[in-house]
Design an enzyme around this catalytic site. Structure first.
Site, PDB file in Angstrom:
ATOM      1  N   HIS A  67      23.412 107.245   7.350  1.00  0.00           N
ATOM      2  CA  HIS A  67      24.650 107.824   6.812  1.00  0.00           C
ATOM      3  C   HIS A  67      24.431 109.200   6.187  1.00  0.00           C
ATOM      4  O   HIS A  67      25.176 110.143   6.440  1.00  0.00           O
ATOM      5  CB  HIS A  67      25.252 106.919   5.731  1.00  0.00           C
ATOM      6  CG  HIS A  67      25.473 105.507   6.172  1.00  0.00           C
ATOM      7  ND1 HIS A  67      25.855 105.176   7.448  1.00  0.00           N
ATOM      8  CD2 HIS A  67      25.366 104.339   5.506  1.00  0.00           C
ATOM      9  CE1 HIS A  67      25.979 103.854   7.534  1.00  0.00           C
ATOM     10  NE2 HIS A  67      25.689 103.325   6.370  1.00  0.00           N
ATOM     11  N   HIS A 120      28.736 103.633  11.201  1.00  0.00           N
ATOM     12  CA  HIS A 120      30.180 103.530  10.991  1.00  0.00           C
ATOM     13  C   HIS A 120      30.731 104.674  10.138  1.00  0.00           C
ATOM     14  O   HIS A 120      31.933 104.922  10.136  1.00  0.00           O
ATOM     15  CB  HIS A 120      30.574 102.158  10.410  1.00  0.00           C
ATOM     16  CG  HIS A 120      30.187 101.978   8.976  1.00  0.00           C
ATOM     17  ND1 HIS A 120      28.969 101.495   8.592  1.00  0.00           N
ATOM     18  CD2 HIS A 120      30.868 102.241   7.839  1.00  0.00           C
ATOM     19  CE1 HIS A 120      28.919 101.455   7.272  1.00  0.00           C
ATOM     20  NE2 HIS A 120      30.056 101.902   6.785  1.00  0.00           N
ATOM     21  N   LYS A 146      23.069  99.603  13.546  1.00  0.00           N
ATOM     22  CA  LYS A 146      21.848  99.967  12.845  1.00  0.00           C
ATOM     23  C   LYS A 146      21.234  98.709  12.243  1.00  0.00           C
ATOM     24  O   LYS A 146      21.988  97.758  12.005  1.00  0.00           O
ATOM     25  CB  LYS A 146      22.127 101.037  11.798  1.00  0.00           C
ATOM     26  CG  LYS A 146      22.780 100.514  10.501  1.00  0.00           C
ATOM     27  CD  LYS A 146      22.942 101.623   9.521  1.00  0.00           C
ATOM     28  CE  LYS A 146      23.534 101.170   8.233  1.00  0.00           C
ATOM     29  NZ  LYS A 146      22.709 100.443   7.300  1.00  0.00           N
TER      30      LYS A 146
HETATM   31  N1  LIG Z   1      27.398  93.302   7.531  1.00  0.00           N
HETATM   32  C1  LIG Z   1      27.555  94.602   7.424  1.00  0.00           C
HETATM   33  O1  LIG Z   1      28.358  95.108   6.642  1.00  0.00           O
HETATM   34  C2  LIG Z   1      26.759  95.546   8.286  1.00  0.00           C
HETATM   35  C3  LIG Z   1      26.931  96.933   8.098  1.00  0.00           C
HETATM   36  C4  LIG Z   1      26.237  97.819   8.921  1.00  0.00           C
HETATM   37  C5  LIG Z   1      25.393  97.318   9.891  1.00  0.00           C
HETATM   38  N2  LIG Z   1      25.232  95.967  10.035  1.00  0.00           N
HETATM   39  C6  LIG Z   1      24.354  95.492  11.092  1.00  0.00           C
HETATM   40  O2  LIG Z   1      25.113  94.683  11.971  1.00  0.00           O
HETATM   41  C7  LIG Z   1      24.348  93.602  12.450  1.00  0.00           C
HETATM   42  C8  LIG Z   1      25.049  92.288  12.105  1.00  0.00           C
HETATM   43  O3  LIG Z   1      25.170  92.224  10.694  1.00  0.00           O
HETATM   44  P1  LIG Z   1      25.652  90.883   9.970  1.00  0.00           P
HETATM   45  O4  LIG Z   1      25.720  91.221   8.535  1.00  0.00           O
HETATM   46  O5  LIG Z   1      26.849  90.333  10.651  1.00  0.00           O
HETATM   47  O6  LIG Z   1      24.408  89.949  10.229  1.00  0.00           O
HETATM   48  P2  LIG Z   1      24.279  88.389   9.965  1.00  0.00           P
HETATM   49  O7  LIG Z   1      25.549  87.836   9.415  1.00  0.00           O
HETATM   50  O8  LIG Z   1      23.013  88.168   9.219  1.00  0.00           O
HETATM   51  O9  LIG Z   1      24.005  87.836  11.442  1.00  0.00           O
HETATM   52  C9  LIG Z   1      24.999  87.843  12.455  1.00  0.00           C
HETATM   53  C10 LIG Z   1      24.770  86.631  13.324  1.00  0.00           C
HETATM   54  O10 LIG Z   1      23.535  86.773  14.013  1.00  0.00           O
HETATM   55  C11 LIG Z   1      22.930  85.495  14.133  1.00  0.00           C
HETATM   56  N3  LIG Z   1      21.607  85.539  13.469  1.00  0.00           N
HETATM   57  C12 LIG Z   1      21.324  85.505  12.152  1.00  0.00           C
HETATM   58  N4  LIG Z   1      20.009  85.591  11.929  1.00  0.00           N
HETATM   59  C13 LIG Z   1      19.432  85.699  13.139  1.00  0.00           C
HETATM   60  C14 LIG Z   1      18.107  85.848  13.575  1.00  0.00           C
HETATM   61  N5  LIG Z   1      17.090  85.889  12.712  1.00  0.00           N
HETATM   62  N6  LIG Z   1      17.879  85.937  14.905  1.00  0.00           N
HETATM   63  C15 LIG Z   1      18.883  85.899  15.759  1.00  0.00           C
HETATM   64  N7  LIG Z   1      20.180  85.744  15.385  1.00  0.00           N
HETATM   65  C16 LIG Z   1      20.452  85.665  14.112  1.00  0.00           C
HETATM   66  C17 LIG Z   1      23.817  84.503  13.454  1.00  0.00           C
HETATM   67  O11 LIG Z   1      24.628  83.911  14.447  1.00  0.00           O
HETATM   68  P3  LIG Z   1      24.225  82.526  15.128  1.00  0.00           P
HETATM   69  O12 LIG Z   1      23.409  81.742  14.137  1.00  0.00           O
HETATM   70  O13 LIG Z   1      25.521  81.905  15.446  1.00  0.00           O
HETATM   71  O14 LIG Z   1      23.430  82.919  16.324  1.00  0.00           O
HETATM   72  C18 LIG Z   1      24.664  85.351  12.536  1.00  0.00           C
HETATM   73  O15 LIG Z   1      25.921  84.778  12.293  1.00  0.00           O
HETATM   74  C19 LIG Z   1      22.961  93.763  11.820  1.00  0.00           C
HETATM   75  O16 LIG Z   1      22.146  94.463  12.717  1.00  0.00           O
HETATM   76  C20 LIG Z   1      23.226  94.602  10.586  1.00  0.00           C
HETATM   77  O17 LIG Z   1      22.101  95.354  10.219  1.00  0.00           O
HETATM   78  C21 LIG Z   1      25.905  95.082   9.261  1.00  0.00           C
END
Ligand SMILES: NC(=O)c1ccc[n+]([C@@H]2O[C@H](COP(=O)([O-])OP(=O)(O)OC[C@H]3O[C@@H](n4cnc5c(N)ncnc54)[C@H](OP(=O)(O)O)[C@@H]3O)[C@@H](O)[C@H]2O)c1
Length: 500
Positions: A251, A189, A159
């Site tokens: 959720h 999740h 999401k």
């Molecule tokens: N974190 C959570 O708990 C959580 C929970 C539910 C859903 N989600 C969803 O899961 C996904 C990943 O979440 P996350 O928290 O891991 O995200 P994040 O840490 O912000 O980003 C994951 C990776 O994506 C790349 N990235 C960051 N900004 C970007 C951009 N503007 N364009 C393209 N790539 C970018 C980066 O890798 P590189 O720089 O190495 O490419 C970063 O390490 C998202 O869609 C989020 O909404 C997250």
């Protein structure tokens, strides 16, 4: 290029129900990968649930290689065995650069060439949403969306599934140009939590509860998903979301659908998802004239004196004049024979006093009270409480005789504690969902039409809030939200369950 493969399993406990899989994780350097995905993969590996000879390819722009990604994972997860880390590869590249996908195709072909059987492919999009469309488009352009003969190709998408109904449909159109819906696994999740799945068991495996699940027993339904934390360093993301998009649309409405749907004809994934969609179709929100009264938003302000918790407007990367809601409460109805006339109050928010997710069925007062007992439960009515987190379980609140000479009553409770999520054999949510995606079971994933129906409910609320010029009510961090949310119930002679 050669892939590092794990030697075949040496334990008979290992399951062989999926083909060797190349798991391609876009965004492998991110927060979700660190906190959830790699730990889940390690647990699956330890339990023998990761198919033999599988390979994990992390993709991202970060300047890493195989060794530095493995080192990074070892830093995140000191318990990671080298045998498992040997399964990890890294592909550095931009998400919109065709060269990335050419490199990926080579790695996948290389992996497949070392296997005696066809390989499955699982793409996991763990990047911010803006990368979803380029990744999907480039996978298709490189022909990597197609199933390889004898194997399966699936895509897991995190999401948010769009920002509203229109953008969700656009994302679906992009997905469906590249993948069949049967290949798409949209993760919420919450559905991977054992306590959420237990809702189905409670409802459909017990004669005692079945008659209770009806408007003749239930006065109102309440669903709360609350967090104690604020946005911390996620202000930039939260500014584009808000509580309704971040929590309600997914959720909260998933909990509502599972709690209130009709019994499915079978426990097949499609039968369950069909019933969830039917239920969401029956959810009625107030008409435009009543939206203001029946949909409440709020924004946390600083905590009262003595605490250092900042208000939302003081958080990093938040516009000091932001009108983004950090709290949302709605009064809904479900227009079907089972639930007609039963109000459904849902709420979610940040900086609330307790972190919890629960579903409450408040029961009607008995029609006839021979001993005038009713008053002891007037403030805290009879209720069946399904607690999802923390302390998953079930509580039934009722009246019992107060011990002593008098024939008077007092509130009493029966409780059932669901085994702790950490107990052996109870998988964490991501572990369960990743495994289901690997073996091709979509039951706990969200289907395209569920997403559409959820946006149908939430869209008018978000639109009306965006268009409104009235100030967003503030609530002190650490309180149960704006007073307007209490009025949602008190003007109908009800109260939120147990929150004061
Ligand atoms: N974190 C959570 O708990 C959580 C929970 C539910 C859903 N989600 C969803 O899961 C996904 C990943 O979440 P996350 O928290 O891991 O995200 P994040 O840490 O912000 O980003 C994951 C990776 O994506 C790349 N990235 C960051 N900004 C970007 C951009 N503007 N364009 C393209 N790539 C970018 C980066 O890798 P590189 O720089 O190495 O490419 C970063 O390490 C998202 O869609 C989020 O909404 C997250």
């Amino acid at each position: 290029m050669t892939g590092t493969l794990l030697a075949p399993s040496d334990t008979t406990a290992r399951t062989a129900h999926a083909l060797p899989t190349a798991i391609v994780m876009f965004g492998a350097s991110g927060d979700l990968a660190r906190r959830e995905l790699f730990p889940a993969l390690i647990n699956l590996f330890r339990q023998g649930r990761l198919p033999e000879q599988s390979l994990v390819i992390g993709v991202g722009r970060s300047p890493l290689d195989d060794e530095t990604l493995r080192e990074r994972i070892r830093g995140w997860l000191p318990s990671a065995e080298s045998q498992w880390l040997g399964r990890i590869r890294y592909l550095r590249g931009g998400y919109d650069d065709p060269a990335t996908y050419a490199g990926l195709a080579t790695m996948l072909a290389d992996h497949a060439s070392q296997l005696p059987v066809p390989a499955d492919r699982l793409y996991y999009l763990s990047t911010p949403a803006q990368a979803f469309e380029p990744v999907i488009g480039h996978l298709a352009a490189a022909g990597l969306n197609r199933a390889v003969a004898g194997g399966h190709t699936r895509i897991v998408i995190e999401k948010p599934f769009g920002q509203d109904e229109t953008s969700a449909q656009r994302l679906d159109a992009v997905l469906h140009r590249a993948f069949d819906e049967s290949q798409v696994y949209r993760i919420d999740h919450y559905l991977g939590k054992d306590a959420v799945q237990n809702i189905l068991t409670l409802r459909f495996a017990n004669a005692a509860f079945q008659p209770m699940w009806h408007r003749s027993w239930v006065d109102n339904v309440q669903i709360t998903v609350s967090e104690t934390v604020g946005v911390n360093d996620r202000g930039g993301f939260y500014e584009t979301a808000g509580a309704a998009r971040d929590m309600l649309q997914n959720h909260v409405l998933q909990l509502l659908a599972l709690t209130m749907m009709e019994p499915p004809a079978s426990l097949s994934s499609e039968a369950i998802r069909d019933e969830k969609v039917r239920l969401l179709e029956a959810v009625r929100l107030a008409g435009p004239a009543e939206l203001d009264r029946l949909c409440v938003r709020g924004q946390y302000g600083p905590a009262p004196e003595g605490s250092t918790t900042p208000g939302y407007l003081q958080e990093p990367n938040v516009d000091p004049a932001s009108r983004t809601e950090t709290y949302a409460a709605l009064r809904l109805e479900v227009d079907n024979p089972r639930w007609s006339g039963v109000p459904v109050y849902v709420r979610t928010g940040k900086c609330l006093p307790r972190r919890m997710a629960e579903v409450v069925l408040q029961l009607r007062r008995p029609q006839h009270l021979p001993f005038a007992f009713g008053h002891v439960l007037d403030d805290a009515p009879e209720a069946l409480v399904l607690r999802i987190q923390p302390d998953p379980g079930l509580r039934l609140r009722f009246a019992a005789k107060r011990p002593g000479h008098q024939l008077s009553s007092q509130p009493a409770e029966m409780t059932f504690s669901y085994p702790a999520q950490t107990q052996a054999g109870v998988p964490q949510a991501y572990e369960r969902l990743l495994h289901d995606a690997l073996v091709g079971d979509p039951s706990l994933f969200v289907r395209s039409d569920e997403v559409r129906q959820s946006w149908r409910i939430v869209d008018p609320v978000v639109r009306s809030w965006a268009a409104s010029s009235t100030p967003v009510p503030s609530y002190p961090a650490g309180s149960w939200g704006p007073v307007e949310a209490d009025r949602l119930l008190t003007r109908e002679g009800r109260r939120w369950h147990d929150d004061r």
